[in-house]
Design a protein around this motif. Structure first.
Motif, PDB file in Angstrom:
ATOM      1  N   GLN A 101       1.102  -0.911   0.222  1.00  0.00           N
ATOM      2  CA  GLN A 101      -0.456   0.250  -0.280  1.00  0.00           C
ATOM      3  C   GLN A 101       0.793   1.413  -0.110  1.00  0.00           C
ATOM      4  N   CYS A 102       1.276   1.559   1.315  1.00  0.00           N
ATOM      5  CA  CYS A 102       2.648   2.609   0.770  1.00  0.00           C
ATOM      6  C   CYS A 102       3.400   1.898   0.379  1.00  0.00           C
ATOM      7  N   CYS A 139       0.175  -1.629   7.255  1.00  0.00           N
ATOM      8  CA  CYS A 139      -1.181  -1.470   5.403  1.00  0.00           C
ATOM      9  C   CYS A 139      -1.575  -2.597   5.463  1.00  0.00           C
ATOM     10  N   THR A 140      -0.944  -3.547   4.418  1.00  0.00           N
ATOM     11  CA  THR A 140      -1.689  -4.758   4.142  1.00  0.00           C
ATOM     12  C   THR A 140      -1.946  -5.488   4.936  1.00  0.00           C
TER      13      THR A 140
ATOM     14  N   PRO C  24     -10.913  -4.290 -10.294  1.00  0.00           N
ATOM     15  CA  PRO C  24      -9.606  -3.889  -8.600  1.00  0.00           C
ATOM     16  C   PRO C  24      -8.029  -3.716  -9.820  1.00  0.00           C
ATOM     17  N   VAL C  25      -8.708  -2.722 -10.734  1.00  0.00           N
ATOM     18  CA  VAL C  25      -7.970  -2.387 -11.330  1.00  0.00           C
ATOM     19  C   VAL C  25      -6.008  -2.820 -10.377  1.00  0.00           C
ATOM     20  N   LYS C  26      -5.011  -2.164 -11.549  1.00  0.00           N
ATOM     21  CA  LYS C  26      -3.211  -2.458 -11.151  1.00  0.00           C
ATOM     22  C   LYS C  26      -3.412  -0.985 -10.214  1.00  0.00           C
ATOM     23  N   ARG C  27      -2.416  -1.294  -9.662  1.00  0.00           N
ATOM     24  CA  ARG C  27      -2.636   1.618  -8.862  1.00  0.00           C
ATOM     25  C   ARG C  27      -1.553   1.229  -9.908  1.00  0.00           C
ATOM     26  N   GLY C 510      -0.342   5.422   0.630  1.00  0.00           N
ATOM     27  CA  GLY C 510      -0.708   4.102   0.545  1.00  0.00           C
ATOM     28  C   GLY C 510      -2.532   3.710   0.375  1.00  0.00           C
ATOM     29  N   ASN C 688     -13.011   0.410  -6.485  1.00  0.00           N
ATOM     30  CA  ASN C 688     -12.062  -0.392  -6.302  1.00  0.00           C
ATOM     31  C   ASN C 688     -11.795  -1.418  -5.721  1.00  0.00           C
ATOM     32  N   ALA C 690     -10.408  -3.451  -5.126  1.00  0.00           N
ATOM     33  CA  ALA C 690      -8.608  -4.700  -4.172  1.00  0.00           C
ATOM     34  C   ALA C 690      -8.345  -3.481  -3.412  1.00  0.00           C
ATOM     35  N   ASN C 691      -9.093  -2.498  -3.552  1.00  0.00           N
ATOM     36  CA  ASN C 691      -8.309  -1.353  -2.830  1.00  0.00           C
ATOM     37  C   ASN C 691      -9.360  -1.638  -0.858  1.00  0.00           C
ATOM     38  N   GLY C 694      -7.577  -4.196   0.235  1.00  0.00           N
ATOM     39  CA  GLY C 694      -6.480  -3.996   1.045  1.00  0.00           C
ATOM     40  C   GLY C 694      -7.027  -3.178   2.382  1.00  0.00           C
ATOM     41  N   MET C 695      -7.307  -2.161   2.816  1.00  0.00           N
ATOM     42  CA  MET C 695      -7.725  -1.095   3.676  1.00  0.00           C
ATOM     43  C   MET C 695      -9.030  -2.711   4.894  1.00  0.00           C
ATOM     44  N   GLN C 697      -8.112  -5.633   4.848  1.00  0.00           N
ATOM     45  CA  GLN C 697      -7.370  -6.452   5.584  1.00  0.00           C
ATOM     46  C   GLN C 697      -6.055  -5.918   6.421  1.00  0.00           C
ATOM     47  N   GLY C 698      -6.397  -4.760   6.241  1.00  0.00           N
ATOM     48  CA  GLY C 698      -4.623  -3.885   6.878  1.00  0.00           C
ATOM     49  C   GLY C 698      -5.266  -3.590   8.407  1.00  0.00           C
ATOM     50  N   LYS C 741     -13.822 -13.674   3.586  1.00  0.00           N
ATOM     51  CA  LYS C 741     -14.241 -12.237   3.098  1.00  0.00           C
ATOM     52  C   LYS C 741     -15.880 -11.627   2.269  1.00  0.00           C
TER      53      LYS C 741
END
Lengths: 160, 288, 805
Positions: A101-102, A139-140, C24-27, C510, C688, C690-691, C694-695, C697-698, C741
């Motif tokens: 992420q970051c 982050c992840t 979920p496009v790549k960042r 991030g 997105n 995938a974003n 990620g939030m 799980q983080g 999830k």
């Protein structure tokens, strides 16, 4: 006055000569003397793993090594992964699996993974956890990093 | 933080190392793998004016079997031990202990001699050394000598090494054939220093326990051998009840344990017994 | 807003087949990050740059009798030094809310916490700067430290601030509805005390800054890892009494923040050092020890007493929460707002009609509290959910069932909770059902029964929570913040080759918001992702903006991008209308072309229209300037001031999550092992996915840390004992579960495309769920864990006490 020490080492296949005070840490030498700033500093006490590089093929924490200790060594940093525009399979896997992420811890993670996949071409999840247990990502939550390693291992197996 | 300034020497022989240490006295600090020392330097908690790096001293990186023991060069990395077939076959306890030391990145740099000479009471190697009656081979101004493990660990981060001594080799005696062994520990996170741990070895002869060893780490100022528990176990038939009793005894007899933010003395006292009990059960299960 | 109609869903975008939004496009952020090229602040070197080191107080409470900088200043390599005298001369005292509880950035009269900056030096290297700190001579007169929050709140306590009457920074009781009556009439009432210890953000990159004070022009330029560069710039202008357009802030990509990046003091100190060093740039990189003891690291130091009133059938009729929150030495870090934010979701997912919040914020000699992801509700949710379980146990109702009986039903939305906030939409029962189905809940309970019969301590926690999204200042009016609405702006332009550039005011942190901007513009104008570029603009170039914070940016930047795209389209339409000799209302944008609605074959590409605008002034309509760009700033609609009881529509969206976790407690060691974990999450439209994943799980990992590992410890003399990562324990890959999830999508009726704030995510739910599971495991022992984190020592002690009874 403490005398400077001459330090010669190879990083990513390029030879460097420099000098540093004995107390200078290896990561400071890489970043501020050699300009290789892709290796990051997260704690300076050897816990977070952000500064992990390869020294003679082994993953080590460059914040708790003196530059003088690495005199004569062959190092690899994140800058050595991609060949020009072609990303390394580990980098590709991190992009595909959202392994970052970051991105601040990522170079250190990738170097630990590089060492793992050199010796273990098809690592189990337990082996991956073992190899990465000493690195912190805030982050992840690690799930996507685990997937990135599996993905990278598959890519590397397919390419050999 | 960054280290305070120091002079740095990188000798290439043991003799040169000893000479440097003698020359600079107690202001000098020996640097092995640096996994404990460099963090302390970075925080300016350790402030030597001279650092003597033994990383370039030749001939201190080996593992070999000699006279019923593994002779391990002090600068042998923990990773080498972890991957050594000889260690795995002849002294699996040492391999198991190594797997509990930090993380691979630490074990790549950390050395056997460095860990033992640093003598962190929560570290695994000192406890293994004490349980096995290891011998430390030391080079000093007066020549070579051997220090028995029982005499080596003096108190917190302090050993019988003199300021000008260099630990050159650790001899870890092999366990007798068929002996059981265990190293167990409890840590807040995988790879952290143990809140409490135990190294246990024992044999079983005609149904009764022979030569039991119970050594605790992470509990006191040094690794602790618990003779009261060993005496209680010797000659008895192994059983869950016996191990539970021995664990309780461990908790009762040990000196007041360390107290810190992760575990009070009371909790450590309890954990010491639990670890001893679990170690005994596991070791008994490994008796061949 | 301004007559704008935002698309309600992805299908409403001007493209027949959206290719990017919702996928979920790549960042777009990743290539620079995975190659180590991202320009984190410590990678930046400027000519003539000096390095700052800061001397921190070793004492929690002491009067400064003298500071002698002469030996440090004389050291070779030291260029200049700084003390509180400089700060007094050049700055104002710093505080956020409540007003008046602040100090200068370097101590002047006395030090109030271990780690408070006392002096600073600028030298040619960081190594030398740190050497110089050892030559600073400070004489202190020690004062009694104030460390216990309850003692600090007593009228006779020694004071942290001599100029205030006592240590109470804020005290107020909010009453919403007929609380006393509900308690009087309730069949059952339950009361319990809880303790949540300090935890905090710990981004892997600490704060860093390079400041340059141009003495001739009297301008200040700061580059750094700022979460909110424009906001920081305004603060510095106020601090230094500089005209605001003389302060330029450049946000560098940074290694996470989670609300706790901090940085105010470091920025001001380096700015003053630069001023004293003739304008040379001065860099300060906070080290980890500084972060942990003196940075933006610590949040939520809370003592709770909570009561609920419950009917026989499990219906909760009232909630009372009494909170004593220890904010530490000053109110500089926005810590106080964290105690107020729970008002945005006070009664959780439940239709509880009446509530009371008795709030006391107290000053002690600890590090000033900062924000942390979630900003306050995570501890509140922990106590609320424990109370739900306590009631369920006593009434013999299954914990899942008591929640179901109290959920706000779907047909009640939008729903105004007693504390005044409005929830936009939700399907709480559906999320619960999803989790129960995924986990095989009944089977889990059977497993638990069998395990209990064998003497094992296995527990299940099932918890539903709200994540208030899209923060607004009006949520914090009651504690002294000013303003309503937080504009988030973007400027979008298209060049003569048809390439699109978006300028935003926030840097990489991030969350992947540059990717979201790219997706939106690529679909809006029907181009490839590669055709869009997002760049960071400094505070003097960017439209009004705040940046990430309060689960707000995803929604806000979506509104900004869609608004700017629409404005830009209006220009393009006018040019195309002139070309086709029709009225603008007859032209529309679809699939990257401007077409005449009734004559589909009369169309022209966006790129060609832009080309006409820039290169053919003869073809321009008279009311269109040759500028194919537009700026738009979005702010949440319908926000107003709170009423006399603090009730206000503050956070625009209410995301919902249901977590189910199964744990085993080892009675001999007090260790908690997470066996199974399930999540159903509903944050509306996922721009997105995938974003979002990620939030979740983080934030789950941070929740695991808060519940089991992380804690800032002070001893009885207010000395911090967690000054390194050896003692402040962040979860590793070994400790974080990989849950199953599921996502539900209940779009927000209030936001562009129906997305809800989703950035703070699972930390709202995870600590509550884990603690419920632990208490379920301990149920046979008739003890309850009420202290977070549930460390092995604490859990073992509870079990010990139970066995000795």
């Amino acid at each position: 006055m403490i005398s400077q020490r001459d330090i010669r080492l190879t990083v990513n296949g390029v030879s460097y000569e420099g000098s540093a005070e004995p107390r200078m840490t290896l990561v400071d030498f890489l970043r501020h003397e050699l300009g290789l700033v892709g290796t990051h500093v997260g704690c300076e006490h050897g816990v977070c793993g952000a500064c992990t590089i390869l020294m003679d093929g082994k993953a080590v924490r460059s914040c708790i090594m003196l530059a003088a200790q690495a005199d004569g060594a062959d190092l690899m940093t994140v800058e050595g992964l991609a060949k020009d525009a072609e990303l390394h399979p580990i980098q590709q896997a991190f992009m595909e699996e959202r392994g970052l992420q970051c991105g601040f811890c990522t170079p250190g993670f990738m170097m630990s993974i590089h060492e793992l996949l050199q010796t273990t071409t098809d690592p189990s999840d337990e082996e991956i956890r073992d190899a990465l247990g000493g690195a912190i990502c805030r982050c992840t939550g690690y799930e996507s990093i685990l997937k990135s390693v599996r993905n990278a291992a598959a890519k590397l197996r397919a390419s050999t | 933080m960054k280290p305070a300034p120091f002079e740095y020497y990188a000798p290439t022989s043991v003799a040169e190392t000893v000479a440097l240490l003698e020359q600079h006295g107690p202001e000098a600090k020996l640097l092995a793998g640096g996994q404990s020392l460099v963090p302390l330097l970075n925080m300016r908690l350790a402030r030597p004016t001279v650092v003597v790096d033994v990383g370039r001293v030749a001939g201190l990186d080996y593992v070999r079997e000699e006279d019923g023991a593994l002779a391990i060069g002090a600068m042998t990395s923990q990773r080498t031990i972890e991957r050594s077939e000889l260690v795995e076959q002849r002294l699996p306890l040492l391999r198991a202990a190594t797997r509990l030391v930090g993380h691979p990145q630490i074990r790549n740099r950390g050395t056997v001699g460095g860990s033992i000479a640093h003598a962190d009471p929560a570290a695994e190697y000192p406890a293994v050394a004490l349980a096995l009656d290891a011998q430390m081979r030391v080079a000093g101004p007066g020549g070579e000598r051997v220090i028995e493990a029982a005499d080596f660990f003096v108190t917190y981060l302090t050993t019988a090494l003199e300021p000008s001594d260099v630990l050159t080799e650790v001899r870890m005696p092999l366990l007798p054939g068929g002996a059981g062994w265990s190293i167990v520990e409890i840590a807040r996170r995988h790879g952290d220093f143990a809140l409490a741990g135990a190294v246990v070895t024992l044999s079983v002869d005609s149904g009764s326990i022979k030569d039991p060893r119970v050594v605790l780490f992470g509990v006191g100022a040094t690794p602790i051998r618990v003779r009261e528990a060993e005496e209680r176990l010797a000659g008895e038939s192994p059983s869950e009840a016996l191990f539970t009793e021995a664990g309780k005894l461990v908790s009762e007899v040990i000196d007041e344990p360390l107290s810190d933010i992760h575990a009070t003395a009371e909790f450590r006292r309890h954990l010491a017994g639990v670890m001893a009990q679990r170690g005994l059960a596991e070791a008994a299960g490994r008796v061949a | 807003m301004g007559g704008f109609e935002f698309p309600k869903s992805i299908d409403d975008l001007p493209v027949t087949n959206p290719k990017w939004v919702g996928r979920p496009v790549k960042r777009v952020e990743d290539p620079q990050l995975i190659t180590g090229r991202a320009e984190f602040i410590d990678n930046v070197e400027l000519p003539g740059m000096l390095h700052c080191a800061i001397l921190h107080s070793p004492h929690p409470h002491a009067r400064i009798k003298s500071i002698d900088m002469s030996r440090a200043a004389a050291m070779p390599g030291v260029v200049t030094t700084l003390t509180g005298e400089d700060a007094e001369r050049w700055t104002r005292k710093s505080y956020t809310t409540p007003e008046g509880w602040g100090t200068y950035v370097l101590a002047t009269d006395k030090v109030r916490f271990v780690g408070e900056p006392v002096a600073a030096v600028a030298a040619t290297s960081r190594y030398i700067a740190e050497d110089a700190l050892e030559l600073i001579d400070v004489e202190y007169e020690l004062l009694d430290p104030i460390v216990d929050a309850f003692a600090a709140a007593q009228p006779d306590s020694p004071k942290v601030f001599d100029e205030h009457e006592n240590n109470i920074m804020y005290q107020r009781k909010f009453t919403w509805g007929e609380v006393d009556e509900a308690f009087a009439q309730a069949g059952h009432t339950y009361t319990e005390k809880f303790r949540w210890h300090r935890v905090g953000a710990n981004p892997l990159e600490t704060f860093g800054v390079i400041s340059e004070w141009d003495l001739v022009e009297d301008t200040l330029t700061c580059r750094g890892s700022f979460q909110t560069p424009s906001y920081m710039a305004m603060g510095r202008a106020a601090t230094f009494r500089l005209p605001s357009n003389k302060v330029r802030f450049i946000g560098q990509p940074h290694g996470g923040s989670f609300g706790g990046k901090g940085g105010g003091r470091g920025t001001d100190i380096t700015a003053m050092l630069s001023r004293k060093a003739g304008g040379r740039p001065v860099k300060w990189i906070e080290d980890r020890i500084e972060y942990l003891t003196a940075g933006g690291s610590q949040a939520w130091d809370r003592h709770y007493e909570v009561s609920i009133a419950v009917k026989n059938d499990g219906t909760v009729t009232a909630l009372r929460v009494k909170l004593l929150d220890d904010l530490g030495a000053t109110a500089e870090g926005f810590g106080a707002t964290g105690a107020v934010k729970p008002m945005a979701s006070f009664t959780g997912c439940y239709a509880i009609p009446a509530a009371e919040y008795d709030l006391t914020l107290v000053a002690t000699n600890k590090l000033p509290a900062s924000p942390y992801r979630g900003m306050g509700p995570p501890p509140h949710n922990f106590v609320l959910e424990q109370m739900m379980d306590i009631a369920a146990r006593d009434l013999g109702i299954d914990p899942a069932e008591i929640r179901r009986r109290n959920f706000i039903p779907p047909d009640q939305f939008p729903y105004i909770i007693p504390s005044g906030n409005e929830y936009d939409s939700g399907e709480y029962e559906a999320a619960l059902d999803k989790v129960l189905e995924m986990s095989g809940y009944e089977e889990l309970r059977n497993e638990q029964e069998e395990a209990r019969a064998q003497g094992r301590l296995i527990g299940v926690g099932v918890v539903s929570t709200i994540e208030p999204g899209v923060f607004d200042w009006n949520a914090y009016t009651v504690i002294g913040t000013r303003g309503i609405g937080i504009p988030e702006g973007v400027n979008v332009s298209i060049d003569t080759m048809g390439k699109i550039t978006a300028r935003v005011g926030f840097a990489l942190e991030g969350q992947g918001q540059y990717t979201v901007v790219t997706q939106l513009l690529a679909d809006y104008f029907c181009v490839e992702l590669e055709d869009v570029r997002v760049v960071m603009a400094d505070n003097l170039s960017a439209p009004p903006n705040f940046g990430p914070g309060g689960s707000r940016l995803g929604v806000a930047i979506t509104g900004a991008v869609l608004g700017a795209a629409q404005r830009l389209t209006e220009k393009l339409v006018k040019v195309a209308a002139k070309l086709f000799e029709v009225q603008p209302e007859d032209v529309e944008l679809l699939d990257g072309e401007l077409r005449v609605k009734s004559v589909p074959e009369s169309k022209i590409s966006v790129r060609n229209v832009v080309g006409i605008m820039l290169n053919r002034s003869d073809m321009l309509p008279p009311d269109v300037d040759p500028s194919p760009e537009a700026t738009f700033a979005w702010t949440a609609p319908g926000r107003v001031e709170p009423d006399e009881q603090g009730r206000v529509k503050s956070y625009l969206t209410a995301a919902n999550a249901c977590h189910l976790v199964m744990v085993e407690v080892d009675p001999d060691t007090g260790m908690v092992e997470i066996l199974k974990y399930y999540i159903a999450d509903d944050c509306g439209t996922r721009l997105n996915p995938a974003n979002v994943d990620g939030m979740i799980q983080g934030a789950l990992a941070q929740g695991v840390g808060a519940a089991l590992l992380e804690e800032y410890v002070y001893d009885e003399n207010a000395q911090p004992l967690t000054a390194s990562f050896m003692d402040y324990l962040l979860p590793t890959i070994h400790e974080v579960p990989m849950p199953e999830k599921a996502s539900l999508v209940t779009p927000s009726p209030f936001t562009p495309l129906g997305a809800k704030g989703a950035g703070e995510s699972a930390i709202h739910t995870t600590p509550a769920a884990i603690m419920c599971a632990i208490n379920d495991a301990l149920l046979p022992l008739k003890v309850r864990a009420t202290e977070v984190p549930a460390s092995p020592n604490r859990v073992w002690k509870l079990i010990q006490d139970a066995q000795q009874q």
